[in-house]
Design a protein around this motif. Structure first.
Motif, PDB file in Angstrom:
ATOM      1  N   ARG A 156       0.880  -1.177   0.000  1.00 30.04           N
ATOM      2  CA  ARG A 156       0.000   0.000   0.000  1.00 30.04           C
ATOM      3  C   ARG A 156       0.912   1.219   0.000  1.00 30.04           C
ATOM      4  NH1 ARG A 156      -5.384  -0.320   3.581  1.00 30.04           N
ATOM      5  NH2 ARG A 156      -6.515  -1.791   2.269  1.00 30.04           N
TER       6      ARG A 156
ATOM      7  N   GLY B 249       1.804   5.274  -0.371  1.00 31.10           N
ATOM      8  CA  GLY B 249       1.531   6.704  -0.371  1.00 31.10           C
ATOM      9  C   GLY B 249       2.664   7.381  -1.101  1.00 31.10           C
ATOM     10  N   THR B 250       2.371   7.974  -2.229  1.00 31.00           N
ATOM     11  CA  THR B 250       3.437   8.450  -3.101  1.00 31.00           C
ATOM     12  C   THR B 250       3.384   9.961  -3.287  1.00 31.00           C
ATOM     13  OG1 THR B 250       4.304   8.373  -5.359  1.00 31.00           O
ATOM     14  CG2 THR B 250       1.971   7.922  -5.091  1.00 31.00           C
TER      15      THR B 250
ATOM     16  N   VAL C 252      -2.651   2.106  -4.041  1.00 34.96           N
ATOM     17  CA  VAL C 252      -2.187   3.481  -3.855  1.00 34.96           C
ATOM     18  C   VAL C 252      -3.163   4.233  -2.963  1.00 34.96           C
ATOM     19  CG1 VAL C 252      -1.544   5.630  -5.020  1.00 34.96           C
ATOM     20  CG2 VAL C 252      -1.073   3.435  -6.114  1.00 34.96           C
ATOM     21  N   MET C 253      -2.626   5.083  -2.097  1.00 39.16           N
ATOM     22  CA  MET C 253      -3.446   5.931  -1.244  1.00 39.16           C
ATOM     23  C   MET C 253      -3.994   7.102  -2.050  1.00 39.16           C
ATOM     24  SD  MET C 253      -4.478   6.037   1.881  1.00 39.16           S
ATOM     25  CE  MET C 253      -5.172   7.125   3.117  1.00 39.16           C
ATOM     26  N   GLN C 254      -5.295   7.355  -1.907  1.00 38.85           N
ATOM     27  CA  GLN C 254      -5.914   8.492  -2.569  1.00 38.85           C
ATOM     28  C   GLN C 254      -5.848   9.741  -1.689  1.00 38.85           C
ATOM     29  OE1 GLN C 254      -9.766   7.689  -4.714  1.00 38.85           O
ATOM     30  NE2 GLN C 254      -9.750   5.878  -3.393  1.00 38.85           N
ATOM     31  N   SER C 255      -6.042  10.889  -2.310  1.00 38.93           N
ATOM     32  CA  SER C 255      -6.102  12.143  -1.560  1.00 38.93           C
ATOM     33  C   SER C 255      -7.326  12.203  -0.654  1.00 38.93           C
ATOM     34  CB  SER C 255      -6.135  13.326  -2.531  1.00 38.93           C
ATOM     35  OG  SER C 255      -5.078  13.268  -3.452  1.00 38.93           O
TER      36      SER C 255
ATOM     37  N   ALA D  39      -5.358   3.782 -10.244  1.00 39.07           N
ATOM     38  CA  ALA D  39      -4.569   4.988  -9.989  1.00 39.07           C
ATOM     39  C   ALA D  39      -3.782   5.403 -11.225  1.00 39.07           C
ATOM     40  CB  ALA D  39      -3.621   4.754  -8.824  1.00 39.07           C
TER      41      ALA D  39
ATOM     42  N   PRO E 136      -4.733   9.307 -12.015  1.00 43.89           N
ATOM     43  CA  PRO E 136      -3.712   9.751 -11.057  1.00 43.89           C
ATOM     44  C   PRO E 136      -4.056  11.057 -10.351  1.00 43.89           C
ATOM     45  CG  PRO E 136      -2.977  10.145 -13.305  1.00 43.89           C
ATOM     46  CD  PRO E 136      -4.219   9.322 -13.408  1.00 43.89           C
TER      47      PRO E 136
ATOM     48  N   ARG F 203      -6.340  11.575  -8.542  1.00 48.07           N
ATOM     49  CA  ARG F 203      -6.860  11.228  -7.216  1.00 48.07           C
ATOM     50  C   ARG F 203      -5.740  10.969  -6.205  1.00 48.07           C
ATOM     51  NH1 ARG F 203     -12.302  10.466  -7.693  1.00 48.07           N
ATOM     52  NH2 ARG F 203     -13.073  10.062  -9.807  1.00 48.07           N
ATOM     53  N   THR F 204      -4.478  11.069  -6.629  1.00 46.75           N
ATOM     54  CA  THR F 204      -3.370  10.719  -5.730  1.00 46.75           C
ATOM     55  C   THR F 204      -2.439  11.887  -5.420  1.00 46.75           C
ATOM     56  OG1 THR F 204      -1.802  10.074  -7.480  1.00 46.75           O
ATOM     57  CG2 THR F 204      -3.399   8.408  -6.765  1.00 46.75           C
TER      58      THR F 204
ATOM     59  N   SER G 168      -1.476  12.065  -1.774  1.00 45.83           N
ATOM     60  CA  SER G 168      -1.497  10.677  -1.321  1.00 45.83           C
ATOM     61  C   SER G 168      -0.877  10.496   0.063  1.00 45.83           C
ATOM     62  CB  SER G 168      -0.755   9.815  -2.349  1.00 45.83           C
ATOM     63  OG  SER G 168      -0.656   8.486  -1.943  1.00 45.83           O
TER      64      SER G 168
END
Length: 666
Positions: A54, A56-57, A227-230, A240, A244, A246-247, A250
């Protein structure tokens, strides 16, 4: 095994569950290739079984900030090509003649029009011919575009023409983003801007995620990447890569989820989150009684409007790596430029410009031997020698360091005021939850300045964002503009059912089952802006009554005789994350003496005071320590100024009572 990884500007944090316990690994980021730090962390964690990562980028955030995204072609209704550059008439500074024009990611030569018309009701009035579509494809191909954003003026009301344009442009074999898939809502500028950002990020993030998955598979027998979303939810990597936009927030979103979880376990419902990392500080406000952290659909990232759901986070360019300098007038400035991980602060051995981290080290607020468990040796002598050469008008280097701390804390205090006082919230009614590698160093000083009575430092504060990512739910958000009057609310069910069917189908493809949350955007007829409210079709009047009440709270007035309309429907599908509750131990009165390992000079209020240093790992629930003192641990260090009192609660959190009459920390 599931591993959560938060990639920051300076450090990459890895958190995972082993035998029911959360474990953390922290290592330096690799800005030239963020995936390398991820793979380094997974290699150190070990294990041959498939790993679910998972992530967070910051790739999306950095791409926006550095303006290193794709060359985007913007396709819209003929005659409206320049709306993406014109933006809205509203200006943040109405009388500032020198205010910069809105940021536009698409230059004039990359804006293309399609001869088409759709009415506001969704009726197709004019369609492009096949020849006109072929001509458009040739123009886009000749432009050298690397990605395409399609946003026809009424594409949200009837997507058929957008779908035809999309199908034609697919032949170019470059990413194509369509507004009816990204944001099927009215307000053409915000919809177009959001779609353009998606296209701007798509090639880079898709390549990054694909590379990460390809490099991960042979080392760990497969596995997957999410991927972590905003918005605070997890998204499959393949989604994602398509969406993208949505990130872009993140990593910070993971911090919000983690802070809300640990605060709720500790019994705190109203919190101000304070996340200070290496490059920036993120702050937010959450009230459990009001639904937790606030979501917003109107964000601006790096000067560009984005209208997908995001947690309401305010960011300041103030972090541990923020560089101190003197401006042309001789005034001390700190940030927003950061040393990052490369070259890093002076004390890391490569940097040559003083940072907030160097200042804290010179003031005795960091333990060179215990930093990251000894994995990174902090060079105090080097930091003092080089910082002394750049101290300007300050008599001694310690005064310069204290000045750096005061300046950066003023920036962070201002950020907290933005999300609290300026929005009608009294910070004295909240608990300050401080995390990130630098948050606990400055939390008590900020709390005193804002008269916040209590500070909480959670366990593993330097990796709390990764903890939030690990525990977050899988979430998909859907929306649709309907523009229905208040006397036609019975028609909402059909629209919600269509969105829900789509959500359940997409969740089923991931092997998930989700619960549904419904909400509506409501406004008075002819009003320009709306308010979001939970929706229960069994009691529609309750939502209308809640709208009038919320309108009065937000704007100071309401008019129950005035007709209302539902603008947008919003549906959120949620699959619960991995269950986890930390072990709680009953507090036993103690003074923490068993955890004290040194007494050293620490700078407080223009003087050094002999202060005990405690190892957090050896503190026990019930221990009470009165400042001045330092608490050190693997991921962070906590400053307890003179007069403040810290106790360890049953979950191992440090709960600090601020002495409002005490001296302010320097």
């Amino acid at each position: 095994m599931r591993v959560a990884i938060d990639t920051g500007g300076t450090f990459t944090d890895c958190v995972f569950l082993a035998d029911g316990q959360l474990l953390v690994l922290k290592l330096l980021s690799t800005p030239h290739d963020p995936s390398q730090a991820v793979l380094n962390g997974l290699k150190q964690i070990g294990g041959s079984s498939p790993i679910d990562v998972r992530h967070g980028t910051t790739v999306g955030t950095n791409t926006m900030l550095e303006r290193t995204g794709a060359r985007v072609a913007f396709v819209t209704t003929a005659g409206f090509e320049d709306t993406i550059a014109i933006g809205r008439q509203t200006r943040a500074r109405l009388y500032d003649w020198f205010a910069p024009i809105p940021v536009c990611l698409v230059p004039g030569e990359l804006r293309f029009g399609v001869p088409e018309r759709v009415s506001a009701e969704g009726e197709i009035l004019l369609e492009p011919s096949e020849e006109e579509l072929a001509n458009l494809v040739d123009k886009v191909r000749a432009s050298g575009a690397e990605s395409v954003a399609i946003s026809l003026i009424f594409g949200f009301a009837n997507p058929r023409t957008e779908q035809r344009v999309e199908a034609a442009l697919r032949d170019l074999l470059i990413p194509v983003s369509s507004s009816h898939r990204i944001l099927p809502e009215f307000r053409e500028y915000e919809r177009a801007s959001t779609t353009v950002v998606n296209a701007y990020l798509a090639p880079r993030i898709a390549s990054y995620l694909q590379t990460l998955e390809e490099r991960l598979a042979p080392q760990h027998n497969g596995g997957r990447v999410d991927v972590m979303q905003s918005s605070g939810g997890i998204l499959p990597a393949r989604v994602a890569a398509r969406e993208p936009v949505r990130t872009v927030l993140s990593g910070p979103a993971g911090g919000v989820v983690g802070a809300c979880r640990v605060a709720r376990w500790a019994g705190f419902e109203r919190i101000i989150g304070f996340d200070m990392g290496g490059t920036s500080t993120d702050v937010f406000l959450a009230d459990a009684a009001a639904g937790g952290a606030r979501l917003t659909h109107e964000s601006v990232v790096a000067g560009v409007p984005i209208s997908v759901p995001m947690l309401d986070i305010h960011t300041a360019g103030a972090g541990g790596g923020s560089i101190a300098r003197f401006d042309a007038g001789g005034m001390l400035r700190v940030g927003p430029e950061s040393a990052g991980a490369d070259p890093g602060p002076i004390c890391f051995g490569r940097g040559t410009r003083p940072t907030v981290t160097d200042a804290n080290l010179l003031l005795g607020r960091m333990d060179p031997e215990s930093f990251l468990g000894g994995a990174v040796q902090l060079d105090r002598d080097r930091a003092k020698r080089i910082t002394d050469e750049q101290k300007g008008q300050f008599a001694i280097v310690e005064e310069f360091a204290a000045g750096i701390v005061r300046v950066v804390e003023s920036a962070m205090e201002k950020a907290i005021r933005v999300i609290s006082i300026e929005r009608g919230h009294d910070p004295r009614d909240f608990v300050l939850v401080a995390f990130g590698g630098g948050g606990p160093l400055h939390a008590c000083s900020l709390a005193r300045a804002l008269r916040i009575p209590t500070v909480m430092i959670p366990a593993m504060p330097g990796a709390l964002s990764a903890v939030g990512i690990l525990l977050a739910n899988t979430v998909r958000d859907y929306s649709r503009t309907v523009m229905l009057p208040g006397n036609a609310l019975d028609k909402l069910s059909r629209h919600f059912e269509e969105l829900e069917e789509r959500g359940r189908t997409e969740f089923a493809a991931e092997g998930l089952e989700g619960t549904v949350e419904r909400s509506v955007d409501v406004r008075y007829v002819r009003q320009g802006y709306d308010l979001n409210l939970d929706w229960d079709e069994q009691s529609p009047q309750a939502a209308i009554d809640a709208f009038h009440l919320l309108h009065k709270l937000r704007y100071g007035f309401s008019d129950q005789a005035r007709p209302i309309e539902v603008v947008n429907l919003r549906l959120r599908m949620i699959a619960e994350g991995e269950p986890y509750t930390p072990m709680r131990r009953d507090p036993v009165p103690g003074n923490g003496d068993a955890a004290c390992y040194a007494k050293r000079d620490v700078f407080f209020n223009d003087r050094f005071l002999k202060s005990p240093f405690y190892s957090r790992d050896k503190l026990a629930p019930g221990d009470v320590i009165r400042g001045p003192a330092m608490i050190t641990e693997y991921t962070a260090a906590t400053v307890i100024p003179p007069g403040d009192t810290m106790r360890v609660d049953g979950f191992g959190n440090l709960v600090i009572s601020i002495d409002d009459g005490g001296e302010c920390e320097s």
